[in-house]
Design an enzyme around this catalytic site. Sequence first.
Site, PDB file in Angstrom:
ATOM      1  N   HIS A  96      14.181 -32.916  19.020  1.00 39.92           N
ATOM      2  CA  HIS A  96      13.578 -33.141  17.703  1.00 39.92           C
ATOM      3  C   HIS A  96      13.621 -34.646  17.459  1.00 39.92           C
ATOM      4  O   HIS A  96      14.138 -35.400  18.290  1.00 39.92           O
ATOM      5  CB  HIS A  96      14.299 -32.349  16.628  1.00 39.92           C
ATOM      6  CG  HIS A  96      15.730 -32.739  16.389  1.00 39.92           C
ATOM      7  ND1 HIS A  96      16.695 -32.688  17.379  1.00 39.92           N
ATOM      8  CD2 HIS A  96      16.373 -33.188  15.264  1.00 39.92           C
ATOM      9  CE1 HIS A  96      17.865 -33.077  16.876  1.00 39.92           C
ATOM     10  NE2 HIS A  96      17.690 -33.398  15.608  1.00 39.92           N
ATOM     11  N   HIS A  98      15.007 -36.528  14.815  1.00 40.44           N
ATOM     12  CA  HIS A  98      15.990 -37.204  13.973  1.00 40.44           C
ATOM     13  C   HIS A  98      16.454 -38.469  14.695  1.00 40.44           C
ATOM     14  O   HIS A  98      16.466 -38.538  15.928  1.00 40.44           O
ATOM     15  CB  HIS A  98      17.158 -36.286  13.658  1.00 40.44           C
ATOM     16  CG  HIS A  98      16.839 -35.290  12.583  1.00 40.44           C
ATOM     17  ND1 HIS A  98      17.726 -34.316  12.196  1.00 40.44           N
ATOM     18  CD2 HIS A  98      15.732 -35.120  11.807  1.00 40.44           C
ATOM     19  CE1 HIS A  98      17.187 -33.590  11.219  1.00 40.44           C
ATOM     20  NE2 HIS A  98      15.977 -34.068  10.983  1.00 40.44           N
ATOM     21  N   ASP A 100      19.067 -39.899  15.570  1.00 43.06           N
ATOM     22  CA  ASP A 100      20.119 -39.928  16.583  1.00 43.06           C
ATOM     23  C   ASP A 100      19.741 -39.178  17.858  1.00 43.06           C
ATOM     24  O   ASP A 100      20.585 -38.965  18.729  1.00 43.06           O
ATOM     25  CB  ASP A 100      21.438 -39.390  16.017  1.00 43.06           C
ATOM     26  CG  ASP A 100      21.317 -38.006  15.409  1.00 43.06           C
ATOM     27  OD1 ASP A 100      20.247 -37.677  14.864  1.00 43.06           O
ATOM     28  OD2 ASP A 100      22.302 -37.243  15.461  1.00 43.06           O
ATOM     29  N   HIS A 101      18.470 -38.818  17.969  1.00 45.39           N
ATOM     30  CA  HIS A 101      17.991 -38.139  19.176  1.00 45.39           C
ATOM     31  C   HIS A 101      16.764 -38.811  19.786  1.00 45.39           C
ATOM     32  O   HIS A 101      16.262 -38.343  20.816  1.00 45.39           O
ATOM     33  CB  HIS A 101      17.681 -36.667  18.873  1.00 45.39           C
ATOM     34  CG  HIS A 101      18.903 -35.880  18.553  1.00 45.39           C
ATOM     35  ND1 HIS A 101      19.540 -35.060  19.463  1.00 45.39           N
ATOM     36  CD2 HIS A 101      19.641 -35.814  17.406  1.00 45.39           C
ATOM     37  CE1 HIS A 101      20.607 -34.519  18.902  1.00 45.39           C
ATOM     38  NE2 HIS A 101      20.693 -34.963  17.659  1.00 45.39           N
ATOM     39  N   HIS A 185      16.846 -26.259  12.068  1.00 42.13           N
ATOM     40  CA  HIS A 185      17.352 -27.611  11.821  1.00 42.13           C
ATOM     41  C   HIS A 185      16.169 -28.520  11.514  1.00 42.13           C
ATOM     42  O   HIS A 185      16.225 -29.336  10.585  1.00 42.13           O
ATOM     43  CB  HIS A 185      18.114 -28.098  13.048  1.00 42.13           C
ATOM     44  CG  HIS A 185      18.705 -29.460  12.910  1.00 42.13           C
ATOM     45  ND1 HIS A 185      19.797 -29.729  12.111  1.00 42.13           N
ATOM     46  CD2 HIS A 185      18.362 -30.659  13.474  1.00 42.13           C
ATOM     47  CE1 HIS A 185      20.088 -31.008  12.177  1.00 42.13           C
ATOM     48  NE2 HIS A 185      19.224 -31.600  12.996  1.00 42.13           N
ATOM     49  N   ASP A 207      20.655 -29.954  18.220  1.00 43.34           N
ATOM     50  CA  ASP A 207      21.201 -29.789  16.875  1.00 43.34           C
ATOM     51  C   ASP A 207      20.979 -28.398  16.284  1.00 43.34           C
ATOM     52  O   ASP A 207      21.230 -28.177  15.099  1.00 43.34           O
ATOM     53  CB  ASP A 207      20.632 -30.852  15.939  1.00 43.34           C
ATOM     54  CG  ASP A 207      21.336 -32.182  16.099  1.00 43.34           C
ATOM     55  OD1 ASP A 207      22.196 -32.283  16.995  1.00 43.34           O
ATOM     56  OD2 ASP A 207      21.012 -33.131  15.354  1.00 43.34           O
ATOM     57  N   HIS A 252      27.166 -32.443  19.109  1.00 42.36           N
ATOM     58  CA  HIS A 252      28.011 -33.376  18.354  1.00 42.36           C
ATOM     59  C   HIS A 252      29.418 -32.807  18.184  1.00 42.36           C
ATOM     60  O   HIS A 252      29.935 -32.734  17.078  1.00 42.36           O
ATOM     61  CB  HIS A 252      27.400 -33.649  16.979  1.00 42.36           C
ATOM     62  CG  HIS A 252      26.045 -34.292  17.008  1.00 42.36           C
ATOM     63  ND1 HIS A 252      25.779 -35.436  17.720  1.00 42.36           N
ATOM     64  CD2 HIS A 252      24.882 -33.945  16.402  1.00 42.36           C
ATOM     65  CE1 HIS A 252      24.508 -35.774  17.542  1.00 42.36           C
ATOM     66  NE2 HIS A 252      23.943 -34.888  16.761  1.00 42.36           N
TER      67      HIS A 252
END
Length: 268
Positions: A96, A98, A100-101, A185, A207, A252
């Site tokens: 996805h 976001h 942090d990805h 998510h 996630d 995470h």
Amino acid sequence: MSDTKVYLLDGGTLVIDGFHAFWNRGPGGELRFPCYSVLINHPDGRYIFDTGYDFDHVMRVLPFEKPIQEKDQTLPGQLAKIGFKPEDINYVINSHYHFDHCGGNKYFTKACTICHGAELDACSHPQPFEHLGYSDLSFAPEIAKAAGKTLPADPALDMYTPKFETLKGDQELAKGLWLFETPGHTAGHYSLMVELEGRRPMLFSADACYSQKNMDMMCISSFHLDPVASLKSMQRLKDLAAKYDAELFYSHDPDSFKNYQTGGNFYA
């Protein structure tokens, strides 16, 4: 599949509150968690699944997440440890978009980017509560431009002209390399499973499930588009793990990550 190797690339850590990691369950307080990417060295090509966060972006937009990322924890630094360069990667798969990805997508100037079509659409006009999640649009400069956002000066971005392949539904990208739809998510979230010769399949939740504790409690994170769909996707991951006798790897999880092979070690 017999020659496939999987490397986990340590991308540093971030901080969130426990009530965000375990929605309305907690306990509260700072929780420092890992971010990592997955390199699949497959006979059909080299794939990166997720590209972590960009330190400068987080410091500029989300400094409260207190990033810790050494130079060798950037993707170029991690790849160098195992003898690769960003231009050696053929495909970038994003679970996805976001921040942090997708923060390291910009390094892969020669790779094709693979994602769910619904995810590419969602990041161009996110819901108001998804604003920070989708704050790093460096992976898609044209989308950023259309959204009226100016990307910061960055030498990597000067070379980055992404090409996208959008998918929907479950897909086998190459022999033993599977994407499974796990929405909730985000609108177009994918999880990844890699079949290997010498061990159980590796099922990367991304996630759809942050940690083993989330799975044990059946508790989603607070960062979600659809909480009911999120829970269904967690159950789907459980069912997939049982069906394929796969080992779940969480995105995470500070406790599980300690036992993951990193630093040039690989799974095969």
